[in-house]
Design a protein around this motif. Structure first.
Motif, PDB file in Angstrom:
ATOM      1  N   ILE A  48       0.859  -1.180   0.000  1.00 67.77           N
ATOM      2  CA  ILE A  48       0.000   0.000   0.000  1.00 67.77           C
ATOM      3  C   ILE A  48       0.896   1.231   0.000  1.00 67.77           C
ATOM      4  N   ARG A  49       0.374   2.338  -0.488  1.00 68.94           N
ATOM      5  CA  ARG A  49       1.125   3.589  -0.492  1.00 68.94           C
ATOM      6  C   ARG A  49       0.825   4.329   0.796  1.00 68.94           C
ATOM      7  N   GLU A  50       1.724   4.241   1.747  1.00 68.19           N
ATOM      8  CA  GLU A  50       1.577   4.911   3.034  1.00 68.19           C
ATOM      9  C   GLU A  50       2.949   5.328   3.539  1.00 68.19           C
ATOM     10  N   PRO A  51       3.157   6.601   3.836  1.00 67.68           N
ATOM     11  CA  PRO A  51       4.438   7.040   4.377  1.00 67.68           C
ATOM     12  C   PRO A  51       4.808   6.267   5.638  1.00 67.68           C
ATOM     13  N   GLY A  52       6.010   5.711   5.654  1.00 63.32           N
ATOM     14  CA  GLY A  52       6.515   5.018   6.838  1.00 63.32           C
ATOM     15  C   GLY A  52       6.222   3.541   6.900  1.00 63.32           C
ATOM     16  N   ILE A  53       5.292   3.050   6.089  1.00 64.19           N
ATOM     17  CA  ILE A  53       4.891   1.645   6.231  1.00 64.19           C
ATOM     18  C   ILE A  53       5.992   0.699   5.778  1.00 64.19           C
ATOM     19  N   CYS A  54       6.701   1.038   4.707  1.00 63.99           N
ATOM     20  CA  CYS A  54       7.747   0.150   4.208  1.00 63.99           C
ATOM     21  C   CYS A  54       8.848  -0.034   5.243  1.00 63.99           C
ATOM     22  N   GLU A  55       9.246   1.070   5.873  1.00 61.73           N
ATOM     23  CA  GLU A  55      10.298   0.997   6.883  1.00 61.73           C
ATOM     24  C   GLU A  55       9.870   0.121   8.059  1.00 61.73           C
ATOM     25  N   LEU A  56       8.621   0.240   8.483  1.00 64.73           N
ATOM     26  CA  LEU A  56       8.139  -0.572   9.597  1.00 64.73           C
ATOM     27  C   LEU A  56       8.094  -2.051   9.233  1.00 64.73           C
ATOM     28  N   VAL A  57       7.692  -2.349   8.005  1.00 66.69           N
ATOM     29  CA  VAL A  57       7.655  -3.745   7.562  1.00 66.69           C
ATOM     30  C   VAL A  57       9.063  -4.327   7.544  1.00 66.69           C
ATOM     31  N   VAL A  58       9.998  -3.601   6.971  1.00 65.04           N
ATOM     32  CA  VAL A  58      11.383  -4.072   6.905  1.00 65.04           C
ATOM     33  C   VAL A  58      11.951  -4.271   8.309  1.00 65.04           C
ATOM     34  N   ASP A  59      11.712  -3.307   9.191  1.00 61.94           N
ATOM     35  CA  ASP A  59      12.215  -3.430  10.566  1.00 61.94           C
ATOM     36  C   ASP A  59      11.573  -4.601  11.289  1.00 61.94           C
ATOM     37  N   GLY A  60      10.261  -4.790  11.072  1.00 60.48           N
ATOM     38  CA  GLY A  60       9.573  -5.895  11.729  1.00 60.48           C
ATOM     39  C   GLY A  60      10.085  -7.250  11.278  1.00 60.48           C
ATOM     40  N   LEU A  61      10.332  -7.371   9.985  1.00 60.63           N
ATOM     41  CA  LEU A  61      10.882  -8.628   9.470  1.00 60.63           C
ATOM     42  C   LEU A  61      12.277  -8.869  10.020  1.00 60.63           C
ATOM     43  N   ALA A  62      13.100  -7.821  10.053  1.00 57.98           N
ATOM     44  CA  ALA A  62      14.480  -7.963  10.525  1.00 57.98           C
ATOM     45  C   ALA A  62      14.534  -8.360  11.996  1.00 57.98           C
ATOM     46  N   SER A  63      13.612  -7.833  12.780  1.00 56.46           N
ATOM     47  CA  SER A  63      13.581  -8.137  14.216  1.00 56.46           C
ATOM     48  C   SER A  63      12.867  -9.447  14.516  1.00 56.46           C
ATOM     49  N   ARG A  64      12.258 -10.019  13.489  1.00 59.13           N
ATOM     50  CA  ARG A  64      11.470 -11.257  13.618  1.00 59.13           C
ATOM     51  C   ARG A  64      10.249 -11.073  14.517  1.00 59.13           C
ATOM     52  N   ARG A  65       9.844  -9.821  14.679  1.00 57.31           N
ATOM     53  CA  ARG A  65       8.584  -9.580  15.395  1.00 57.31           C
ATOM     54  C   ARG A  65       7.400  -9.541  14.443  1.00 57.31           C
ATOM     55  N   LEU A  66       7.669  -9.584  13.137  1.00 56.52           N
ATOM     56  CA  LEU A  66       6.600  -9.493  12.148  1.00 56.52           C
ATOM     57  C   LEU A  66       6.767 -10.603  11.125  1.00 56.52           C
ATOM     58  N   GLU A  67       5.664 -11.285  10.866  1.00 55.58           N
ATOM     59  CA  GLU A  67       5.665 -12.408   9.929  1.00 55.58           C
ATOM     60  C   GLU A  67       4.395 -12.340   9.087  1.00 55.58           C
ATOM     61  N   PHE A  68       4.501 -12.778   7.838  1.00 58.73           N
ATOM     62  CA  PHE A  68       3.343 -12.791   6.953  1.00 58.73           C
ATOM     63  C   PHE A  68       3.066 -14.217   6.499  1.00 58.73           C
ATOM     64  N   VAL A  69       1.790 -14.601   6.560  1.00 67.76           N
ATOM     65  CA  VAL A  69       1.403 -15.965   6.211  1.00 67.76           C
ATOM     66  C   VAL A  69       0.168 -15.942   5.317  1.00 67.76           C
ATOM     67  N   LEU A  70      -0.047 -17.044   4.635  1.00 66.37           N
ATOM     68  CA  LEU A  70      -1.221 -17.192   3.778  1.00 66.37           C
ATOM     69  C   LEU A  70      -2.335 -17.871   4.559  1.00 66.37           C
ATOM     70  N   GLY A  71      -3.458 -17.198   4.706  1.00 58.91           N
ATOM     71  CA  GLY A  71      -4.619 -17.804   5.351  1.00 58.91           C
ATOM     72  C   GLY A  71      -4.710 -17.512   6.837  1.00 58.91           C
ATOM     73  N   ALA A  72      -5.939 -17.273   7.297  1.00 60.17           N
ATOM     74  CA  ALA A  72      -6.177 -16.908   8.691  1.00 60.17           C
ATOM     75  C   ALA A  72      -5.784 -18.008   9.661  1.00 60.17           C
ATOM     76  N   SER A  73      -6.004 -19.252   9.275  1.00 55.57           N
ATOM     77  CA  SER A  73      -5.732 -20.365  10.183  1.00 55.57           C
ATOM     78  C   SER A  73      -4.273 -20.418  10.594  1.00 55.57           C
TER      79      SER A  73
END
Length: 448
Positions: A48-73
């Motif tokens: 999405i186009r949102e100021p600051g979102i890319c940096e937060l995603v990158v930081d979250g992935l690097a810190s392993r506090r953020l993960e993305f998965v396919l499907g709610a389950s």
């Protein structure tokens, strides 16, 4: 130690919620049904186009506090809190369509860990928390309402600097609501804990009030044109009143986007179901449609009274500047009306680089504002991108086939435009708007 959070949905609200909560120290798993989106987010590419979102995603992935998965389950397993951020679009009757929400709840019902709290962050009709609790039908799982108040283009800022946090729970035990409120513990803001119906109503009432305010100022702008007054001066004068303030007092081509249209209709339908006649809200919606018609009328008059075969250049297609969101865009609503009368449309938007099937069909997408102006009988500014202020209007004048500029956002400086020989029209501005605008500037300078 942060909570283990599952966020279901990686759209504007879901992705912002997931990325921001991870930045606050929580372990977040964000799920979506779109494999391409999930793959892109895993690579650290914001979807999405949102100021600051890319940096937060990158930081979250690097810190392993953020993960993305396919499907709610896949996201819900082991979560302390599951936050639902799924679409609730306007249905055929105007009421919110809850099928996606109900589908996710049904899918997760048996998978939710004991003691888990399910959070409705999607905008939903009053009574939905109770409805979700009934669908889950588990005494060991609580359902809490926690509406979002995020502006597209400012979503990260609004999440991390909120005006308030609203948490609603129908449970007699306040612990689930407190657990949700604690997610935002690092943020310095007011926290309102209430019942779930009130929390759901706060969201709708807030958005519908803002929509009504915009319809009001558009009507005042129309009256200003009849009376040769300046809406710029009128709203400046109103804004100094502490009871009023200056937010949402800018006229335009009508309000739109992913929230206000569907939320106004949804609350209107809710009122009707409850036996209440919300005449004020109905009038705000009708006024918004009228505003689009007024803009088309300005364009029609500017090209001589007949739009059939007229070439019109459009500046801006998204519903607001700073986003790539075309959903319920007033710019596109005006474009559809112009096309229905036979106008040939060329349009430029900084965030729309290619046609979007079923959305921009009425408009030939161009690569620059100058290309949109080529041979046009008039050019219409529909979205308030700041870069449009800095266009070379002499160059625009050379490319236009006519001489009319209709500025539906009052973004431009009229003298800058008219010095090139072009005819300028704003919304609620006298045709020669330089003098009233100068008065406003002088007044602000004196007060400051």
């Amino acid at each position: 130690m942060g909570a283990k959070v599952a966020v279901i949905g990686a759209g504007y609200v879901g992705l912002t919620t997931a990325a921001c909560l991870s930045s606050l120290g929580h372990k977040v798993v964000c799920a979506d049904v779109d494999q391409e989106k999930v793959d892109a987010l895993r690579r650290g590419e914001a979807t999405i186009r949102e100021p600051g979102i890319c940096e937060l995603v990158v930081d979250g992935l690097a810190s392993r506090r953020l993960e993305f998965v396919l499907g709610a389950s896949a996201a819900a397993a082991g979560a302390d809190i599951v936050i639902l951020c799924v679409p609730t679009p306007m249905g055929a009757t105007g009421a919110a369509d809850l099928r996606a929400l109900e589908s996710v709840v049904t899918e997760l019902r048996e998978l939710l860990p004991p003691g888990c709290v399910v959070v409705n962050k999607s905008t939903v009709p009053v009574g939905t928390a109770a409805r979700v609790a009934g669908l889950i039908d588990r005494a060991d799982v609580a359902v809490v309402s926690n509406p979002e108040f995020l502006r597209e283009g400012f979503a990260v800022h609004d999440f991390l600097n909120p005006d308030r946090i609203v948490v609603g729970s129908s449970d007699r035990d306040p612990a689930p609501a407190r657990r949700v409120a604690e997610l935002y513990g690092k943020l310095d803001t007011a926290v309102l804990v209430t019942d779930s119906a009130s929390a759901e109503m706060i969201k709708y009432a807030s958005n519908c009030y803002l929509a009504t305010r915009l319809s009001f100022v558009n009507t005042v702008a129309e009256l200003c044109e009849y009376l040769d007054a300046s809406i710029d001066d009128v709203t400046a004068g109103m804004g100094y009143d502490g009871r009023i303030g200056d937010a949402f007092l800018r006229p335009g081509p009508g309000w739109g986007g992913s929230c206000l249209p569907k939320d106004t209709f949804a609350l209107l339908r809710t009122a009707e179901s409850a036996g209440s006649d919300f005449a004020l809200l109905r009038a705000a919606i009708e006024t918004n449609v009228k505003q689009q018609e007024l803009v088309v009328g300005k364009v029609r008059k500017a090209v001589g009274g007949d739009l059939a075969g007229a070439r019109i250049g459009l500046l801006g297609l998204t519903f607001k500047a700073g986003t790539d969101d075309l959903r319920d865009s007033p710019a596109l609503a005006v474009a559809r009306r112009l096309a229905a009368e036979g106008a040939e449309l060329s349009g430029y938007d900084p965030s729309v680089h290619a046609p979007v099937a079923g959305v921009t069909d009425d408009v030939r997408i161009t690569g620059t504002a100058y290309h949109a102006a080529n041979g046009a009988a008039a050019i219409v500014l529909l979205t308030e991108w700041p870069e449009f202020r800095d266009l070379d209007w002499a160059r625009i004048a050379d490319r236009l086939g006519g001489s009319s500029v209709i500025d539906t956002r009052n973004l431009l400086d009229p003298p800058t435009v008219t010095r090139t020989g072009l005819a300028y029209q704003g919304i609620g501005r006298p045709d020669s708007a330089g003098t009233p605008l100068s008065r406003t500037a002088d007044m602000v300078g004196q007060v400051g």
